[in-house]
Design a protein around this motif. Structure first.
Motif: not given
Lengths: 363, 279
Positions: A56-64
């Protein structure tokens, strides 16, 4: 004067407020958008997805963003989120031969059907800081060359050509349903499917070090990159109500197949062996390392010698490759250990005083 | 009060069921380490994820929870775990040992004797008592299956030969109900006698290592020793500077630059009650 360790709750709240402020940085700068992270820090995003085991690229970006760029912290956020998600089923195995490749290289054949495609790679770049990126970061004006948009023709695996001639061990399909290490406790020895599952979410740095150790002679297995491919594959799922599989989405994966040292004997003709790596996103260092470690872990099945090398030791590799387990346990030594330390202090003082329990009893 | 986005006590019911089954098995086979499919929790491995999962699996809305770390309710990680359950389960919390129905602990057993209405949940970092003698899980499971504990006896003997006494001051190994050798988690050996014949249920959760084990009420728990070197619970030879207790486990606190020290109870609730004269 003794000040008791009180006020832990207020200290925690204040520390977290400080963290929030330091994450934001100077307020005269624009705030970092998660879409920017997703689209401009793509390789960080794919590492977080791969080791977080959640595509999930969006959640990964949020996590970063939330982790201030600490990728292991970001992976941890994703894992903790992932574990709360319901499992409503498993997809059918992805077909990487049908991949829409954006990069595909083979180090074993100069050319093969489907061709060599460099794709977006750091390979052959000169590692010189590009100060233009600091100035404006605008794209160069040259248009993309013709044919950069790859047509979705199926690209056969390079190793299948070797397989046709019997030169490489057959990778026969295995219909045994794989275990799920996130739902069942790991039992050792683990079969190859479970090992690959653990390696796929294992720490890139740890696997890199292990793979490198095999190259330097700690269970060397002479790996050639038979093929490394990156691209989009369809995810399909059997829907019981329909009675057939339908496509539910697309993911980007990196797949690496290595051709390794041959085995053979008087009774069996010489044959190359395989190592395999598959990871989410464009994560080719990880996929390569995974393939080398996978191959090293197969020593027993292939009748090789146990050299006592770390990369051959599945209990060592599987117990220590998960960076979320490792970082948690490493960092827990920051927690108070007053009680245990006090017990040790007393013991050491008593031993230094030369008093055994008996003498102390008498005292 | 509780966070509606998550199930009661965070874990979904299927996961709780899986954990409860492991707990029941652990209670049926005291001291045996039951593998369980530990979940990734929203706090790091090594920070009490095993204890938190066990607590979450057995918690009911009526429970009154106490969380301690190093014997104290106000250490940072105890605060964090207590907040977690306040937020996800909305249960009542207390700092009083006698008022709690569930106590999650790291590194201590409360000084106030526990009762048969209580559950004590331990956070366990390394559940395997043989781990530092034998790093391989495949091998230690064999050792337990065969009760082949000679290695441990030899280690304890070597301590005596080298130091004149068994040089283990915490996480001191015990034998449970005459069968399994068990790691009591890193409690000081001062606390070991409290494990024995305890009216409360004692549950041990090791999240990262995916193991749960248990002591049913009134289980015989013997600290390993030798006839001529009997086990002795030890503590600093002082009385608490705050409440004056001479029988509770003490923390040593450095009070000034000149190395001045004082000794105070590690169990903050016990100390406060004792100071009030009501312990």
């Amino acid at each position: 004067m003794y000040v008791a360790v009180k006020g832990g709750e207020r200290a925690i709240d204040a520390a977290h407020a400080w963290l929030d402020r330091s994450r934001r940085g100077p307020v005269d700068q624009p705030v970092l958008d998660t879409a920017q992270i997703r689209d401009q820090m793509g390789l960080a995003v794919t590492r977080v997805m791969a080791e977080g085991s959640l595509y999930d690229p969006d959640l990964a970006a949020l996590a970063i963003k939330q982790a201030c760029g600490d990728l292991i912290e970001a992976i941890f956020l994703i894992r903790a989120y992932r574990t709360t998600l319901p499992r409503f089923g498993a997809s059918i195995p992805i077909d990487t031969a049908a991949m829409r490749v954006k990069r595909r290289v083979s180090a074993t054949f100069k050319d093969a059907p489907g061709g060599q495609i460099l794709g977006p790679t750091f390979d052959y770049t000169h590692r010189l800081l590009d100060f233009r990126l600091m100035a404006d970061g605008e794209l160069p004006t040259e248009p993309l060359a013709e044919g950069d948009e790859t047509e979705p023709a199926a690209t056969p695996h390079v190793l299948s050509f070797l397989n046709r001639d019997g030169l490489i061990e057959d990778a026969a399909p295995d219909e045994t349903p794989p275990a799920d290490l996130t739902r069942e406790p790991m039992e050792l020895p683990a079969d190859r499917a479970l090992r690959l599952q653990a390696l796929a979410r294992g720490d890139e740095g740890f696997l890199l070090g292990l793979a490198y150790s095999t190259q330097r002679g700690y269970a060397r297995n002479h790996a050639f990159v038979g093929e490394l491919r990156i691209g989009m594959v369809a995810v399909e799922m059997d829907i019981p109500e329909l009675g057939f599989a339908i496509e539910i989405g697309e993911i980007e994966v990196t797949e690496c197949e290595t051709v390794n040292q041959f085995k053979g004997s008087r009774s069996e003709p010489a044959q190359f062996t395989r190592g395999y790596g598959l990871t989410f996103g464009q994560t080719e260092r990880k996929a390569l390392a995974m393939a080398l470690v996978d191959r090293a872990l197969r020593w027993e099945e292939l009748g090789e010698e146990d050299q006592g090398a770390p990369a051959q030791d599945q209990e060592f590799v599987l117990s220590h490759c998960d960076n979320i387990q490792a970082t948690g346990f490493l960092e827990h030594i920051k927690l108070p250990h007053y009680v245990d330390f006090q017990a040790e202090l007393e013991l050491v003082r008593r031993l230094r005083a030369g008093l055994s329990d008996h003498e102390e009893d008498a005292a | 009060m509780s966070d509606q986005a998550y199930n009661f006590a965070y874990l979904d019911e299927d996961t709780k069921r899986m954990i409860r089954r492991a707990i029941l098995k652990g209670i049926a086979v005291p001291g045996y380490q039951v593998p369980f499919a530990s979940r990734e929790m929203p706090m790091p491995y090594g920070w009490g994820t095993g204890g938190v999962q066990v607590t979450a699996a057995v918690m009911t809305p009526e429970d009154v929870l106490k969380v301690i770390d190093q014997g104290a309710d106000d250490t940072t990680n105890a605060v964090s775990i207590r907040k977690f359950f306040q937020r996800t389960a909305g249960v009542a919390t207390t700092e009083r040992t006698s008022e709690a129905t569930m106590i999650q602990t790291r590194h201590r057993i409360p000084e106030t004797p526990l009762t048969s209405d209580q559950i004590l949940v331990y956070q366990v970092p390394i559940p395997e008592p043989m781990r530092f003698l034998e790093p391989r899980e495949t091998e230690t499971r064999r050792i337990h299956a065969l009760a082949d504990y000679g290695l441990m006896q030899v280690r304890l003997y070597e301590d005596i030969a080298r130091h004149g006494e068994i040089a283990t001051s915490y996480a001191y190994p015990v034998e449970v109900a005459g069968r399994y050798v068990m790691d009591p988690s890193p409690i000081p050996k001062f606390d070991n006698p409290k494990l024995d014949d305890c009216p409360a249920i004692q549950l041990f959760g090791a999240g990262r290592e995916q193991r749960i084990y248990a002591l049913p009420p009134y289980t015989h728990v013997r600290s390993l020793d030798f006839e001529d070197h009997p086990f002795r619970a030890t503590k600093a030879d002082h009385a608490c500077a705050i409440c004056g207790s001479a029988s509770s486990y003490l923390d040593e606190v450095i009070t000034d630059d000149a190395g001045g020290r004082m000794f105070v109870c590690s169990d903050t609730d016990y100390c406060a009650q004792n100071a009030k004269g009501g312990a």
